[in-house]
Design an enzyme around this catalytic site. Structure first.
Site, PDB file in Angstrom:
ATOM      1  N   SER A  72       8.704 -14.060  44.565  1.00  0.00           N
ATOM      2  CA  SER A  72       9.459 -12.918  44.037  1.00  0.00           C
ATOM      3  C   SER A  72       9.409 -11.724  44.982  1.00  0.00           C
ATOM      4  O   SER A  72       8.477 -11.579  45.771  1.00  0.00           O
ATOM      5  CB  SER A  72       8.871 -12.457  42.703  1.00  0.00           C
ATOM      6  OG  SER A  72       8.803 -13.516  41.788  1.00  0.00           O
TER       7      SER A  72
HETATM    8  N1  SAH Z   1       4.692 -16.211  41.354  1.00  0.00           N
HETATM    9  C1  SAH Z   1       5.138 -17.042  42.453  1.00  0.00           C
HETATM   10  C2  SAH Z   1       6.616 -17.303  42.419  1.00  0.00           C
HETATM   11  C3  SAH Z   1       6.853 -18.496  41.774  1.00  0.00           C
HETATM   12  S1  SAH Z   1       8.419 -19.240  41.683  1.00  0.00           S
HETATM   13  C4  SAH Z   1       4.804 -16.433  43.779  1.00  0.00           C
HETATM   14  O1  SAH Z   1       4.298 -15.306  43.796  1.00  0.00           O
HETATM   15  O2  SAH Z   1       5.017 -17.101  44.792  1.00  0.00           O
HETATM   16  C5  SAH Z   1       8.102 -20.026  40.136  1.00  0.00           C
HETATM   17  C6  SAH Z   1       6.971 -21.007  40.147  1.00  0.00           C
HETATM   18  O3  SAH Z   1       6.859 -21.524  38.810  1.00  0.00           O
HETATM   19  C7  SAH Z   1       7.213 -22.219  41.052  1.00  0.00           C
HETATM   20  O4  SAH Z   1       6.100 -22.434  41.843  1.00  0.00           O
HETATM   21  C8  SAH Z   1       7.431 -23.350  40.061  1.00  0.00           C
HETATM   22  O5  SAH Z   1       6.995 -24.599  40.530  1.00  0.00           O
HETATM   23  C9  SAH Z   1       6.591 -22.894  38.880  1.00  0.00           C
HETATM   24  N2  SAH Z   1       6.934 -23.522  37.612  1.00  0.00           N
HETATM   25  C10 SAH Z   1       8.162 -23.780  37.104  1.00  0.00           C
HETATM   26  N3  SAH Z   1       8.059 -24.376  35.895  1.00  0.00           N
HETATM   27  C11 SAH Z   1       6.720 -24.498  35.650  1.00  0.00           C
HETATM   28  C12 SAH Z   1       5.964 -25.046  34.572  1.00  0.00           C
HETATM   29  N4  SAH Z   1       6.545 -25.598  33.507  1.00  0.00           N
HETATM   30  N5  SAH Z   1       4.621 -25.016  34.652  1.00  0.00           N
HETATM   31  C13 SAH Z   1       4.002 -24.454  35.727  1.00  0.00           C
HETATM   32  N6  SAH Z   1       4.655 -23.934  36.767  1.00  0.00           N
HETATM   33  C14 SAH Z   1       6.001 -23.946  36.734  1.00  0.00           C
END
Ligand code: SAH
Length: 223
Positions: A72
């Site tokens: 993000s």
């Molecule tokens: N906070 C992260 C950005 C993440 S993007 C950062 O600072 O880099 C969203 C993340 O959520 C991805 O890594 C994706 O794999 C994860 N995600 C999506 N659905 C999910 C679920 N059901 N359980 C756990 N993680 C999930």
């Protein structure tokens, strides 16, 4: 070795000035929590992205982290952290969507303990390594589908979700402590950042602002 050290500190790639500009910009955008701003100032964001993108790490933009996922933009990371802290200091926090671990790193500097869940195994492994490298030790990780939370250690004083479900998973609401706060993007084509505060068996919902997140998916995957 010297090259490694220089890289870790971001020298030669991003000037101190570039980083200071990011902080000024976050302040202009309304981020006021000094603990959050200080955590962002201290955290080497370039370590959380591919080396080829490191020169863009201190711009206020989202960046790809592989596996169709994105880190993000700093403004959103700061805003979500600030909202989570809005009710006072936090002890136990669950994070869903570790991704690169950057949001985890910011949060880890302003709360006591983090329980972070990620569904994509290689992303989690990389995040773990980077956080260890920068000496962040108050995070435990779980490779699982975060739709179900992490009941073993709940209830949590706060829950931060960094991928958007169409609707808030009831299991996550159930793992929020009384008085606890959840910050979560909700929606499909149109998404809004929501702040949810638990008051006994009731939940108070506040729509904060429009956002754009990757979807919260189902199931955990190995690669
Ligand atoms: N906070 C992260 C950005 C993440 S993007 C950062 O600072 O880099 C969203 C993340 O959520 C991805 O890594 C994706 O794999 C994860 N995600 C999506 N659905 C999910 C679920 N059901 N359980 C756990 N993680 C999930």
């Amino acid at each position: 070795m010297l090259r490694d050290e220089l890289y870790k500190n971001g020298i030669g790639m991003t000037s101190q000035r570039t980083r200071e500009r990011l902080l000024e910009r976050l302040f202009e955008e309304g981020i006021r929590n000094l603990h959050v701003l200080e955590a962002i100032r201290r955290t080497p964001r370039h370590l959380f992205v591919d080396e080829a993108l490191a020169h863009r790490a201190y711009e206020d933009t989202a960046l790809p982290i592989g596996h169709n996922q994105t880190l993000s933009q700093p403004y959103i990371v700061a805003r979500m952290t600030e909202l989570l802290l809005g009710g006072g200091p936090l002890d136990k926090v669950m994070e869903v969507g570790t991704g690169s671990g950057y949001q985890t790193a910011i949060l880890a500097q302003v709360v006591e303990r983090i329980f972070s869940v990620e569904r994509i195994y290689p992303l989690q492994e990389r995040a773990k390594a980077v956080l260890k490298d920068i000496d962040i030790r108050n995070v435990v990780f779980r490779h699982a589908d975060g739709n179900w939370g992490w009941p073993q250690y709940g209830p949590y004083d706060a829950i931060l979700v960094t991928a958007a479900p169409a609707e808030i998973p009831p299991e996550l609401l159930g793992q929020l402590a009384d008085g606890g706060r959840m910050v979560i993007p909700v929606g499909e084509q149109e998404q809004h950042l929501m702040l949810v505060v638990r008051d006994g068996e009731e939940f108070i919902y506040q729509q904060v602002e429009p956002v754009r997140f990757v979807p919260l998916l189902a199931g955990a995957i190995r690669s």
